[in-house]
Design a protein around this motif. Sequence first.
Motif, PDB file in Angstrom:
ATOM      1  N   SER A  46      10.495  39.123  35.586  1.00 22.17           N
ATOM      2  CA  SER A  46       9.070  39.951  35.197  1.00 22.17           C
ATOM      3  C   SER A  46       7.877  39.537  35.974  1.00 22.17           C
ATOM      4  CB  SER A  46       8.782  39.630  33.878  1.00 22.17           C
ATOM      5  OG  SER A  46       8.462  38.474  33.610  1.00 22.17           O
ATOM      6  N   ASN A  47       6.871  40.270  36.089  1.00 24.00           N
ATOM      7  CA  ASN A  47       5.594  39.919  36.689  1.00 24.00           C
ATOM      8  C   ASN A  47       4.490  40.379  35.967  1.00 24.00           C
ATOM      9  OD1 ASN A  47       3.377  40.658  38.748  1.00 24.00           O
ATOM     10  ND2 ASN A  47       4.548  39.255  39.624  1.00 24.00           N
ATOM     11  N   VAL A  48       3.601  39.489  35.697  1.00 24.52           N
ATOM     12  CA  VAL A  48       2.394  39.924  35.022  1.00 24.52           C
ATOM     13  C   VAL A  48       1.145  39.680  36.030  1.00 24.52           C
ATOM     14  CG1 VAL A  48       0.579  39.429  33.182  1.00 24.52           C
ATOM     15  CG2 VAL A  48       3.115  38.903  32.577  1.00 24.52           C
ATOM     16  N   THR A  49       0.349  40.996  36.021  1.00 24.66           N
ATOM     17  CA  THR A  49      -0.664  41.089  36.945  1.00 24.66           C
ATOM     18  C   THR A  49      -1.920  41.264  35.937  1.00 24.66           C
ATOM     19  OG1 THR A  49       0.405  42.462  38.775  1.00 24.66           O
ATOM     20  CG2 THR A  49      -2.043  42.543  38.613  1.00 24.66           C
ATOM     21  N   LEU A  50      -2.630  40.150  35.910  1.00 21.42           N
ATOM     22  CA  LEU A  50      -3.665  40.017  34.666  1.00 21.42           C
ATOM     23  C   LEU A  50      -4.893  40.383  35.567  1.00 21.42           C
ATOM     24  CD1 LEU A  50      -4.923  39.023  31.998  1.00 21.42           C
ATOM     25  CD2 LEU A  50      -4.958  36.900  32.984  1.00 21.42           C
ATOM     26  N   VAL A  51      -5.647  41.236  34.869  1.00 20.27           N
ATOM     27  CA  VAL A  51      -6.988  41.808  35.372  1.00 20.27           C
ATOM     28  C   VAL A  51      -8.130  40.857  34.172  1.00 20.27           C
ATOM     29  CG1 VAL A  51      -8.905  43.356  35.738  1.00 20.27           C
ATOM     30  CG2 VAL A  51      -6.232  43.906  36.107  1.00 20.27           C
ATOM     31  N   ASN A  52      -8.619  39.676  34.441  1.00 17.51           N
ATOM     32  CA  ASN A  52      -9.503  39.078  33.443  1.00 17.51           C
ATOM     33  C   ASN A  52     -10.878  38.777  34.173  1.00 17.51           C
ATOM     34  OD1 ASN A  52      -9.126  36.888  35.378  1.00 17.51           O
ATOM     35  ND2 ASN A  52      -8.079  35.314  33.919  1.00 17.51           N
ATOM     36  N   VAL A  53     -11.805  38.163  33.708  1.00 14.81           N
ATOM     37  CA  VAL A  53     -12.963  37.980  34.258  1.00 14.81           C
ATOM     38  C   VAL A  53     -12.997  37.178  35.511  1.00 14.81           C
ATOM     39  CG1 VAL A  53     -13.497  35.504  33.301  1.00 14.81           C
ATOM     40  CG2 VAL A  53     -15.184  36.997  33.806  1.00 14.81           C
ATOM     41  N   ALA A  67      -3.668  43.883  31.419  1.00 18.26           N
ATOM     42  CA  ALA A  67      -2.479  43.413  32.370  1.00 18.26           C
ATOM     43  C   ALA A  67      -1.574  44.169  32.681  1.00 18.26           C
ATOM     44  CB  ALA A  67      -1.920  41.917  31.599  1.00 18.26           C
ATOM     45  N   ARG A  68      -0.819  44.483  33.689  1.00 21.38           N
ATOM     46  CA  ARG A  68       0.243  45.223  33.857  1.00 21.38           C
ATOM     47  C   ARG A  68       1.419  44.377  34.025  1.00 21.38           C
ATOM     48  NH1 ARG A  68       1.641  49.489  38.442  1.00 21.38           N
ATOM     49  NH2 ARG A  68       4.040  49.149  38.378  1.00 21.38           N
ATOM     50  N   ILE A  69       2.511  44.910  33.148  1.00 19.70           N
ATOM     51  CA  ILE A  69       3.762  43.858  33.194  1.00 19.70           C
ATOM     52  C   ILE A  69       5.046  44.767  33.613  1.00 19.70           C
ATOM     53  CG2 ILE A  69       5.066  42.311  31.676  1.00 19.70           C
ATOM     54  CD1 ILE A  69       2.618  42.697  29.745  1.00 19.70           C
TER      55      ILE A  69
END
Length: 194
Positions: A46-53, A67-69
């Motif tokens: 799996s891969n988590v692409t996190l869009v945070n601050v 997040a895109r997972i």
Amino acid sequence: MGFFCLFIFVVFVNGKLCKDPKYAVANDFLFQGLNIPGNTENPNGSNVTLVNVDKLPGLNTLGISLARIDYAPYGLNPPHTHPRATEILVVMEGTLLVGFVTSNPDNKLFSKLLYKGDVFVFPVGLIHFQFNVGRAPALAFAGLGSQNPGAITIANAVFGSKPLIPVDVLQKAFQLDADVVAYLQRRFGEPSNY
């Protein structure tokens, strides 16, 4: 705008520098790339692409992130928690087995099989997971109720801490043989002192 603070001196909110509104630019509110699949060639698949601050400064003080997972066939987003955020997950492709566990003393598992278009909520701070039960890749998007939700992956934190938690502690806590604890510490972190 919540992202900006109306102060003449330097002010940090939630650990992030407040930006004077007169210096704001459109790119402060833009993130590009969630259309790109994440690399799932890892032990969990799996891969988590996190869009945070940190990746989207305009989120500062707004209390949200995204997040895109991506999941390989039979890929797992392993048991983890977000100490500062509730998560809402929507399945875009594939079939996911998801669940969360309530806190002590009940430790009750709430779990469902989700299909494309299904939505599931993981309450703040509770251990949860997602598992792709299909033979094809899966994709989900998650909204998180914090600009910086944090993530604590249970196995990594417990068996891969730096320095390592003593084998005796983990052996007793998990009712495991010391050799199993040492093996898990080698898999998730540094070699055990055992």
